[in-house]
Design a protein around this motif. Structure first.
Motif, short mmCIF file in Angstrom:
data_model
loop_
_atom_site.label_atom_id
_atom_site.label_comp_id
_atom_site.label_asym_id
_atom_site.label_seq_id
_atom_site.Cartn_x
_atom_site.Cartn_y
_atom_site.Cartn_z
N THR A 73 19.02 2.47 18.51
CA THR A 73 17.96 2.07 17.60
C THR A 73 17.04 3.26 17.38
OG1 THR A 73 16.23 0.45 17.14
CG2 THR A 73 16.45 1.15 19.41
N ASN A 74 16.60 3.42 16.15
CA ASN A 74 15.68 4.51 15.83
C ASN A 74 14.27 4.13 16.25
OD1 ASN A 74 17.67 6.14 14.65
ND2 ASN A 74 17.50 5.03 12.73
N LYS A 75 13.51 5.13 16.69
CA LYS A 75 12.11 4.93 17.07
C LYS A 75 11.23 5.55 15.98
CE LYS A 75 12.18 6.98 21.01
NZ LYS A 75 11.90 7.49 22.34
N TYR A 76 10.13 4.87 15.66
CA TYR A 76 9.20 5.35 14.63
C TYR A 76 7.76 5.25 15.12
CZ TYR A 76 13.10 4.68 11.39
OH TYR A 76 14.30 4.73 10.76
N ARG A 77 6.92 6.11 14.54
CA ARG A 77 5.47 5.97 14.70
C ARG A 77 4.90 5.73 13.32
NH1 ARG A 77 2.99 10.95 16.57
NH2 ARG A 77 2.59 11.40 14.41
N ILE A 78 4.20 4.62 13.19
CA ILE A 78 3.54 4.27 11.93
C ILE A 78 2.06 4.53 12.10
CG2 ILE A 78 3.02 2.40 10.33
CD1 ILE A 78 5.58 1.03 11.44
N GLU A 79 1.46 5.20 11.12
CA GLU A 79 0.03 5.48 11.13
C GLU A 79 -0.58 4.77 9.93
OE1 GLU A 79 -0.23 9.74 11.04
OE2 GLU A 79 0.89 9.94 12.93
N ILE A 107 -0.14 4.31 4.48
CA ILE A 107 0.69 4.42 5.69
C ILE A 107 1.47 5.72 5.66
CG2 ILE A 107 2.71 3.47 6.90
CD1 ILE A 107 1.85 0.69 5.90
N VAL A 108 1.51 6.39 6.80
CA VAL A 108 2.39 7.53 7.02
C VAL A 108 3.25 7.18 8.22
CG1 VAL A 108 2.50 9.98 7.66
CG2 VAL A 108 0.71 9.18 6.10
N TYR A 109 4.53 7.48 8.15
CA TYR A 109 5.39 7.19 9.30
C TYR A 109 6.28 8.39 9.61
CZ TYR A 109 9.56 6.37 6.46
OH TYR A 109 10.64 6.53 5.62
N LEU A 110 6.70 8.47 10.87
CA LEU A 110 7.56 9.55 11.35
C LEU A 110 8.64 8.98 12.24
CD1 LEU A 110 4.73 12.00 12.38
CD2 LEU A 110 6.32 12.37 10.52
N ALA A 111 9.84 9.55 12.16
CA ALA A 111 10.90 9.19 13.09
C ALA A 111 10.64 9.93 14.40
CB ALA A 111 12.26 9.58 12.52
N GLU A 112 10.83 9.22 15.51
CA GLU A 112 10.57 9.81 16.83
C GLU A 112 11.81 9.75 17.72
OE1 GLU A 112 6.92 8.02 18.36
OE2 GLU A 112 5.94 9.83 17.61
N TYR A 170 -2.19 3.22 15.24
CA TYR A 170 -0.83 3.70 15.47
C TYR A 170 0.04 2.54 15.93
CZ TYR A 170 -3.15 8.23 15.53
OH TYR A 170 -3.91 9.32 15.19
N TYR A 171 1.20 2.42 15.31
CA TYR A 171 2.20 1.46 15.75
C TYR A 171 3.40 2.25 16.26
CZ TYR A 171 -0.26 -2.19 13.11
OH TYR A 171 -1.20 -3.08 12.62
N GLU A 172 3.79 1.99 17.48
CA GLU A 172 5.01 2.59 18.04
C GLU A 172 6.11 1.54 17.92
OE1 GLU A 172 5.18 5.74 19.13
OE2 GLU A 172 3.04 6.05 18.79
N VAL A 173 7.15 1.87 17.16
CA VAL A 173 8.23 0.93 16.88
C VAL A 173 9.51 1.44 17.51
CG1 VAL A 173 9.54 -0.18 15.05
CG2 VAL A 173 7.13 0.31 14.71
N ILE A 229 0.86 -1.18 0.00
CA ILE A 229 0.00 0.00 0.00
C ILE A 229 0.90 1.24 0.00
CG2 ILE A 229 -1.96 -1.14 1.10
CD1 ILE A 229 -1.17 0.11 3.72
N PRO A 230 0.37 2.41 -0.42
CA PRO A 230 1.20 3.62 -0.47
C PRO A 230 1.78 3.98 0.91
CG PRO A 230 -0.85 3.95 -1.66
CD PRO A 230 -0.98 2.64 -0.94
N VAL A 231 3.04 4.46 0.89
CA VAL A 231 3.76 4.84 2.10
C VAL A 231 4.41 6.20 1.88
CG1 VAL A 231 5.69 4.27 3.63
CG2 VAL A 231 4.28 2.44 2.68
N ALA A 232 4.35 7.06 2.89
CA ALA A 232 5.03 8.36 2.82
C ALA A 232 5.62 8.69 4.18
CB ALA A 232 4.07 9.46 2.41
N TYR A 233 6.70 9.44 4.15
CA TYR A 233 7.28 9.95 5.40
C TYR A 233 6.61 11.28 5.70
CZ TYR A 233 10.36 11.56 9.00
OH TYR A 233 10.83 12.00 10.20
N GLY A 234 5.97 11.39 6.85
CA GLY A 234 5.37 12.64 7.30
C GLY A 234 4.00 12.92 6.74
N VAL A 235 3.93 13.14 5.44
CA VAL A 235 2.65 13.51 4.82
C VAL A 235 2.72 13.24 3.32
CG1 VAL A 235 3.32 15.92 4.41
CG2 VAL A 235 0.91 15.36 4.72
#
Length: 99
Positions: free
Chosen positions: A48-54, A28-33, A96-99, A12-18
């Motif tokens: 390790t990098n943390k991400y939030r996946i929407e 899916i939209v994801y952001l580095a946290e 929301y997925y917190e990774v 499915i389509p994926v973008a960083y931020g917006v």
């Protein structure tokens, strides 16, 4: 493999931020946290990098959720998953997925 390429494997389509032009759901939209680190003796031993996946969708698709979750686990990412949240103004659901 980059985190974005990992998510794209969900099909499915994926973008960083917006998205500049949002596609039809699901997408899916994801952001580095930030970054989680383990430090001692003036050095970083582990990071390790943390991400939030929407994950946005109109209708429930548990198979798609399982695909996303399997990709994360197979990629070595542990996650926390939220409940389905309805966004009335957009007539969409999000998980929301917190990774």
């Amino acid at each position: 493999m980059t985190f974005q390429n990992l998510l794209k494997r969900a099909g499915i389509p994926v973008a960083y931020g917006v998205f500049k032009n949002a596609p039809k759901p699901p997408f899916i939209v994801y952001l580095a946290e930030g970054q989680k680190t383990i430090k001692a003796d003036d050095t970083i031993y582990y990071k390790t990098n943390k991400y939030r996946i929407e994950y946005y969708f109109k209708s429930k698709n548990e198979e798609k959720e399982e695909t996303i979750e399997k990709l994360l686990l197979d990629g070595g990412f542990l996650y926390e998953k939220s409940e389905d949240v309805y966004i009335e103004s957009e007539d969409l659901y999000v998980i929301y997925y917190e990774v």
